[in-house]
Design an enzyme around this catalytic site. Structure first.
Site, mmCIF file in Angstrom:
data_model
loop_
_atom_site.group_PDB
_atom_site.id
_atom_site.type_symbol
_atom_site.label_atom_id
_atom_site.label_comp_id
_atom_site.label_asym_id
_atom_site.label_seq_id
_atom_site.Cartn_x
_atom_site.Cartn_y
_atom_site.Cartn_z
ATOM 1 N N CYS A 265 0.789 -1.246 0.000
ATOM 2 C CA CYS A 265 0.000 0.000 0.000
ATOM 3 C C CYS A 265 0.814 1.284 0.000
ATOM 4 C CB CYS A 265 -0.944 -0.011 1.190
ATOM 5 S SG CYS A 265 -2.184 -1.293 1.051
HETATM 6 P P1 NAD Z 1 -4.273 -9.063 -3.629
HETATM 7 O O1 NAD Z 1 -3.420 -8.939 -4.821
HETATM 8 O O2 NAD Z 1 -3.779 -9.779 -2.405
HETATM 9 O O3 NAD Z 1 -5.644 -9.772 -4.038
HETATM 10 C C1 NAD Z 1 -6.335 -9.500 -5.214
HETATM 11 C C2 NAD Z 1 -7.174 -10.719 -5.581
HETATM 12 O O4 NAD Z 1 -7.979 -10.401 -6.708
HETATM 13 C C3 NAD Z 1 -6.366 -11.948 -5.991
HETATM 14 O O5 NAD Z 1 -6.798 -13.069 -5.254
HETATM 15 C C4 NAD Z 1 -6.665 -12.128 -7.482
HETATM 16 O O6 NAD Z 1 -6.648 -13.481 -7.896
HETATM 17 C C5 NAD Z 1 -8.052 -11.540 -7.572
HETATM 18 N N1 NAD Z 1 -8.462 -11.083 -8.905
HETATM 19 C C6 NAD Z 1 -7.699 -10.491 -9.852
HETATM 20 N N2 NAD Z 1 -8.452 -10.202 -10.930
HETATM 21 C C7 NAD Z 1 -9.711 -10.607 -10.643
HETATM 22 C C8 NAD Z 1 -10.939 -10.561 -11.357
HETATM 23 N N3 NAD Z 1 -11.029 -10.014 -12.565
HETATM 24 N N4 NAD Z 1 -12.030 -11.097 -10.774
HETATM 25 C C9 NAD Z 1 -11.968 -11.677 -9.551
HETATM 26 N N5 NAD Z 1 -10.822 -11.726 -8.823
HETATM 27 C C10 NAD Z 1 -9.719 -11.206 -9.373
HETATM 28 O O7 NAD Z 1 -4.706 -7.573 -3.250
HETATM 29 P P2 NAD Z 1 -4.952 -6.930 -1.792
HETATM 30 O O8 NAD Z 1 -3.672 -6.751 -1.067
HETATM 31 O O9 NAD Z 1 -6.063 -7.630 -1.138
HETATM 32 O O10 NAD Z 1 -5.424 -5.465 -2.212
HETATM 33 C C11 NAD Z 1 -6.649 -5.251 -2.881
HETATM 34 C C12 NAD Z 1 -6.920 -3.758 -2.908
HETATM 35 O O11 NAD Z 1 -7.105 -3.263 -1.569
HETATM 36 C C13 NAD Z 1 -5.807 -2.917 -3.506
HETATM 37 O O12 NAD Z 1 -6.359 -1.822 -4.187
HETATM 38 C C14 NAD Z 1 -5.043 -2.444 -2.285
HETATM 39 O O13 NAD Z 1 -4.353 -1.235 -2.533
HETATM 40 C C15 NAD Z 1 -6.181 -2.213 -1.305
HETATM 41 N N6 NAD Z 1 -5.766 -2.315 0.103
HETATM 42 C C16 NAD Z 1 -4.900 -3.271 0.505
HETATM 43 C C17 NAD Z 1 -4.557 -3.361 1.845
HETATM 44 C C18 NAD Z 1 -3.574 -4.400 2.323
HETATM 45 O O14 NAD Z 1 -3.140 -4.289 3.469
HETATM 46 N N7 NAD Z 1 -3.217 -5.384 1.515
HETATM 47 C C19 NAD Z 1 -5.107 -2.474 2.781
HETATM 48 C C20 NAD Z 1 -6.022 -1.535 2.347
HETATM 49 C C21 NAD Z 1 -6.354 -1.457 1.000
#
Ligand code: NAD
Length: 430
Positions: A265
């Site tokens: 992030c």
């Molecule tokens: P991640 O990469 O861990 O997970 C994303 C998931 O989406 C994966 O499992 C992937 O297979 C799936 N995916 C991809 N394309 C897809 C589609 N078309 N349809 C369905 N599933 C699909 O991401 P994350 O760390 O969970 O982050 C997600 C969002 O949340 C980002 O924008 C991030 O900036 C935000 N965020 C993350 C955190 C954190 O601590 N990781 C905290 C706050 C906000």
């Protein structure tokens, strides 16, 4: 309520399990069949404290996973987009995954009769929900947002490693919406959580998330810059920041100097905000410096090492800590990565250990040696770099006796040199 969660990564799987815990009926959608299978077997696809218990409790009852968008949309009233928003090559936000998820949702909504609400939980730059997401949804669902299609933005502020706790005990819940109906649907999902909901418009919700992360990242880079100056002056920056943080206007959190921030992030969100500002012809010099300090910070670990051990080539170096922070297996933008890369450039023989993140790091550095304990990594090493603030590293002491040379560069202020016998200790900023 009936909720579908698109994307089962850190945010999606925690959101799904916690909404199930709050009594909602939840369907996870992921294009990764392996993650779908794992969830349906009751195992979380990512490691988060407390997540496995929640999944075990709810899977098969009010939580299931699928890769079938139509099934999920037909059987839920609201869909959260929780897919990744990585940085593109030029540092700006890459919205292609959000766009793909919006298209799939739009296509499925098209064949549904009832009202459906789409909520963006992914971190996206201001204007994305009412621009990119809205136009794709309207095009593929053949509906108009604000009429039979609800649209909202609900940023996530959880800390990785503490995500389940943070989701259920937030200090703020922000709901941005296009219309009142969407706001009341999304706010209603959080009814049983003891926290006021801040209702704003879509762009403001998106901006709140960026400003939150940019401010925290700025605090860290500020603390690191102060720490670098303190090191050169022979002052313990932790004593300085302990006193400074007592000022209620400042607060002690995020003032710990160290090897810098990583994770999925802070780096990407600050870069995305910089990119947005530049698109609007504003040069954000403070935010540029926040990133610059953070890029240089881990490399100072190697400089300190070279001061003490001028010839690194073929020397066995123990690297303790690979995750970007403790209590997670996430290595995205971990500060260990530039350190290991620099050590490899200099020909070091690296023996690394992390309690959870080694498997993930093997994908980045397949050819270094991975130890199964800190003790094993330290055996015969000429030096040790402490990179991640895992609790188990705080207890290290006699383990250093097995090193060839007991040289320790501490990047996280984990150990007290006075407690360590015959260890050549160097703190990064103290
Ligand atoms: P991640 O990469 O861990 O997970 C994303 C998931 O989406 C994966 O499992 C992937 O297979 C799936 N995916 C991809 N394309 C897809 C589609 N078309 N349809 C369905 N599933 C699909 O991401 P994350 O760390 O969970 O982050 C997600 C969002 O949340 C980002 O924008 C991030 O900036 C935000 N965020 C993350 C955190 C954190 O601590 N990781 C905290 C706050 C906000």
């Amino acid at each position: 309520m009936r909720v579908s969660i698109v994307g089962s990564g850190y945010v999606g799987s925690v959101t799904a399990a916690c909404f199930a815990e709050l009594g909602h009926e939840v369907i996870c959608i992921d294009i990764d069949e392996e993650k779908v299978r794992q969830i349906n077997d009751g195992y979380p696809p990512v490691w988060e404290e407390g997540l496995e218990e929640l999944m075990n409790k709810h899977v098969g009852k009010n939580l299931i996973a699928t890769s079938d968008y139509d099934y999920a949309v037909q059987n839920t009233d609201v869909s959260f987009i929780c897919v990744g928003t990585p940085s593109s090559d030029n540092g700006e936000i890459d919205l292609s995954i959000v766009a793909a998820a919006s298209k799939s949702l739009g296509e499925s909504i098209a064949s549904k009769n009832a009202y459906h609400t789409v909520v963006v939980k992914s971190t996206v730059v201001p204007g994305t929900t009412e621009g990119v997401v809205r136009s794709i949804l309207e095009e593929y669902s053949a509906r108009k947002a604000g009429e039979t299609l609800g649209l909202a933005m609900n940023p996530e502020f959880l800390r990785e490693g503490r995500a389940v706790h943070d989701f259920l005990n937030p200090d703020k819940i922000v709901v941005g919406s296009l219309d009142r109906r969407s706001d009341s649907i999304v706010s209603g999902l959080y009814r049983d959580i003891d926290c006021e909901v801040t209702s704003v418009n879509l762009r403001t919700a998106e901006m709140i998330k960026y400003v939150n992360n940019a401010f925290l990242a700025t605090k860290i880079s500020f603390a690191n810059e102060v720490g670098n100056i303190c090191k050169r002056l022979g002052i313990d920056t932790y004593q300085v920041m302990d006193a400074v943080g007592r000022d209620f206007r400042i607060n002690p959190a995020f003032l710990n100097s160290g090897a810098g921030f990583g994770g999925s992030c802070f780096p990407k969100d600050v870069r995305a905000l910089i990119g947005s500002a530049k698109d609007l012809d504003y040069y954000p010099s403070l935010l540029e410096s926040v990133i610059e300090v953070n890029e240089l910070q881990p490399l100072q670990m190697v400089e300190i090492l070279e001061d003490k051990l001028p010839e690194i080539k073929d020397k066995r170096i123990a690297v303790l800590g690979l995750a970007f922070k403790n209590d997670t297996d996430d290595i995205r933008e971990s500060r260990s990565i530039p350190v290991i890369r620099k050590l490899l450039e200099k020909g070091a023989d690296i023996h690394a250990y992390d309690p959870l993140a080694a498997d993930n790091m093997k994908k980045v550095f397949p050819d270094i040696t991975y130890a199964s304990s800190a003790q094993e990594a330290l055996e015969g090493a000429q030096a040790c770099l402490l990179m991640t603030e895992w609790d188990e590293f705080r207890k290290l002491n006699t383990e250093f006796d097995s090193m060839d040379r007991k040289l320790l560069v501490d990047g996280r202020y984990l150990l007290d040199p006075e407690e360590l016998e015959d260890v050549e200790y160097e703190g990064l900023c103290w």
